[in-house]
Design an enzyme around this catalytic site. Structure first.
Site, short mmCIF file in Angstrom:
data_model
loop_
_atom_site.label_atom_id
_atom_site.label_comp_id
_atom_site.label_asym_id
_atom_site.label_seq_id
_atom_site.Cartn_x
_atom_site.Cartn_y
_atom_site.Cartn_z
N CYS A 83 0.81 -1.23 0.00
CA CYS A 83 0.00 0.00 0.00
C CYS A 83 0.84 1.28 0.00
CB CYS A 83 -0.96 0.01 1.18
SG CYS A 83 -2.17 -1.30 1.07
N HIS A 124 -3.13 7.30 2.61
CA HIS A 124 -3.60 6.01 2.09
C HIS A 124 -4.95 5.70 2.73
CE1 HIS A 124 -3.91 1.90 0.98
NE2 HIS A 124 -3.68 1.43 2.19
N ASN A 154 -10.32 0.26 -0.01
CA ASN A 154 -8.86 0.27 -0.10
C ASN A 154 -8.44 -0.28 -1.47
OD1 ASN A 154 -6.11 -0.10 0.14
ND2 ASN A 154 -6.22 -1.09 2.15
#
Ligand code: UT7
Length: 332
Positions: A116, A256, A286
Site C-alpha cells: 500500500c 492512504h 482500499n
C-alpha cells in the site's frame, strides 16, 4: 542538487463500472452495513468484472486518459512505473503491458511492489529520475485489481478492498513547486501480519494451497491497524517538523485509504482539521496502490499552485512513508 524538481503536472483515473455495496456484502458474508461503516468508513467499492480483464486494463485506461488530458504523445514518455500487488502475470511487468496497451513504445518501464506504500515509493523513484535531468516525461500509475486476491468468504478482508487505477505525469520544473522531501521506510518483520501465503517461490501453487485458500490476502487486522496508525502518524509528523511546517501551513494531507479511523488518527496527530484531509474511502474502499492518486484526482479542482501537500501511506512489508510536495498547477 541540479536545481530541477519533479512535479506532478497532470492526473487521471479509471474505476470499473461495477459497484459492490455493503448491502450486497451482507448477502455474501456474516456482516452488516453498520459494522462496515462504523469500523472502516467504507460504503461502496468498484470491482472489475469480465474474463481476461486485469490490472493493466485499468492502468492503461488511466494512462490513456492522462496522455489525452496532458496532450503528451505516447512516444514522448521516457519512463513508466507501475506500482501494484496484483500484476497481470508474474512476468512480464504490468508496466510493460500498460505501456503496450497505451501505445507507449520503447520507454523504460518496470513495476514496484511496496504494497500500500507503492505510490509513495514510486513517486519518489520517479522524482529522482526527473531531478537527474535525464528524464522529462515520467508516468507513475498505481493500479490494483484487489478483487483477484480477495477471499469473498472471509468477512475480515472482503469488505475492505476495491479495484481501481490512477496515473500521474511527473515532469521537471525550476519553479518553487514539486516534490521537496520524502521519508520512505520498511521493516520486513511485519510480513507475518499481512501477506499472501502461497503462489510465490516459497510455496508455489498446488492443489493443497488452493484447497487451503492460501492465494488470498491474509491480514491480522488489529496488529496492522496499530502499526499503521503509529508509523503513518510518526512519518507524517517527522516530515512536517523537518520542513518547518505547522498544521496551518498544510493545504491537504493525502493519506492512504485503508480505514477511516486510521486516517482520523493520523490527521489528529498532525493537528489537522477534517477539511485539510482528502478522504474518498467511503466510495472506493482500499484500492492499495491507487488510493493516493485517486484522492489527488478527486480533489484536483480544490488544489492550487503552491499548496503544501503531504502524502502518507502504510502497507504490507511493512512499508511506510511520506512525501512533502508543493502542488504545481491551478484548477483548469
Ligand atoms: O492497507 C494496508 C494496511 N491495512 C490496514 O491498514 C488495515 C488495518 N486494520 C483495520 O483496518 C481493522 O483492523 C479492520 C477493519 C481490519 C478490523 O477492524 P477492528 O476494529 O480491528 O476489528 P477486529 O478485527 O478487532 O474485530 C472485532 C470484531 C470481531 O468479533 P469478536 O471476536 O469481537 O466477536 C471480528 O470477528 O468484529 C468482527 N468482525 C466483523 N464483524 C462484522 C471482523 N470483520 C467483520 C465484518 N463484519 N466484516
Amino acid at each position: 542538487m541540479s536545481g530541477i524538481r519533479a512535479a506532478i503536472t497532470a492526473i487521471d483515473s479509471y474505476l470499473p463500472d461495477y459497484v459492490l455495496t455493503n448491502h450486497e456484502l451482507e448477502q455474501m458474508v456474516d456482516t452488516t452495513e453498520e459494522w462496515i461503516t462504523t469500523r472502516t468508513g467504507i460504503k461502496t467499492r468498484h470491482i472489475l468484472k469480465g474474463n481476461g480483464k486485469g490490472t493493466s486494463d485499468m492502468g492503461a485506461e488511466a494512462v490513456k486518459g492522462l496522455l489525452k488530458k496532458s496532450g503528451v504523445d505516447p512516444n514522448e514518455v521516457d519512463l513508466l512505473i507501475c506500482c501494484t500487488v496484483t500484476p497481470d502475470m508474474k512476468f512480464p511487468a504490468t508496466a510493460n503491458i500498460i505501456s503496450d496497451k497505451a501505445g507507449i513504445k520503447n520507454a523504460f518501464s518496470y513495476d514496484i511492489n511496496a504494497a500500500c506504500s507503492g505510490f509513495i515509493y514510486s513517486l519518489v523513484t520517479a522524482s529522482k529520475f526527473v531531478e537527474s535531468g535525464q528524464y522529462k516525461k515520467v508516468i507513475v500509475v498505481g493500479a490494483d485489481k484487489m478483487s483477484s486476491i480477495i477471499d469473498y468468504t472471509d468477512r475480515q478482508t472482503c469488505v475492505l478492498f476495491g479495484d481501481g487505477a490512477s496515473a500521474v505525469l511527473v515532469e521537471p520544473t525550476t519553479e518553487d513547486v514539486g516534490v521537496i522531501d520524502h521519508i520512505c521506510q520498511s521493516d520486513g518483520f511485519g510480513r507475518v501480519h499481512l501477506h499472501m501465503k502461497a503462489g510465490g517461490s516459497v510455496k508455489p501453487p498446488s492443489y493443497e494451497t488452493i484447497d487451503a485458500r492460501e492465494h488470498y490476502v491474509y491480514q491480522e487486522g488489529q496488529a496492522v491497524f496499530k502499526f499503521a496508525v503509529s508509523n503513518m502518524a510518526d512519518v507524517s509528523v517527522d516530515i512536517m517538523k523537518r520542513n518547518n511546517l505547522g498544521s496551518d501551513d498544510i493545504a491537504f494531507l493525502v493519506p492512504h485509504q485503508a480505514n477511516l479511523r486510521i486516517i482520523d488518527a493520523v490527521g489528529k496527530r498532525m493537528g489537522l482539521d477534517k477539511k485539510q484531509i482528502m478522504i474518498n474511502i467511503q466510495r472506493y474502499g482500499n484500492t492499495t496502490n491507487a488510493t493516493i492518486p485517486l484522492c489527488l484526482s478527486d480533489y484536483e479542482n480544490q488544489l492550487k499552485k503552491g499548496d503544501n501537500v503531504i502524502l502518507s501511506a502504510f502497507g504490507g512489508g511493512f512499508t511506510w512513508g511520506a512525501v512533502y510536495l508543493k502542488w504545481a498547477y491551478d484548477p483548469s
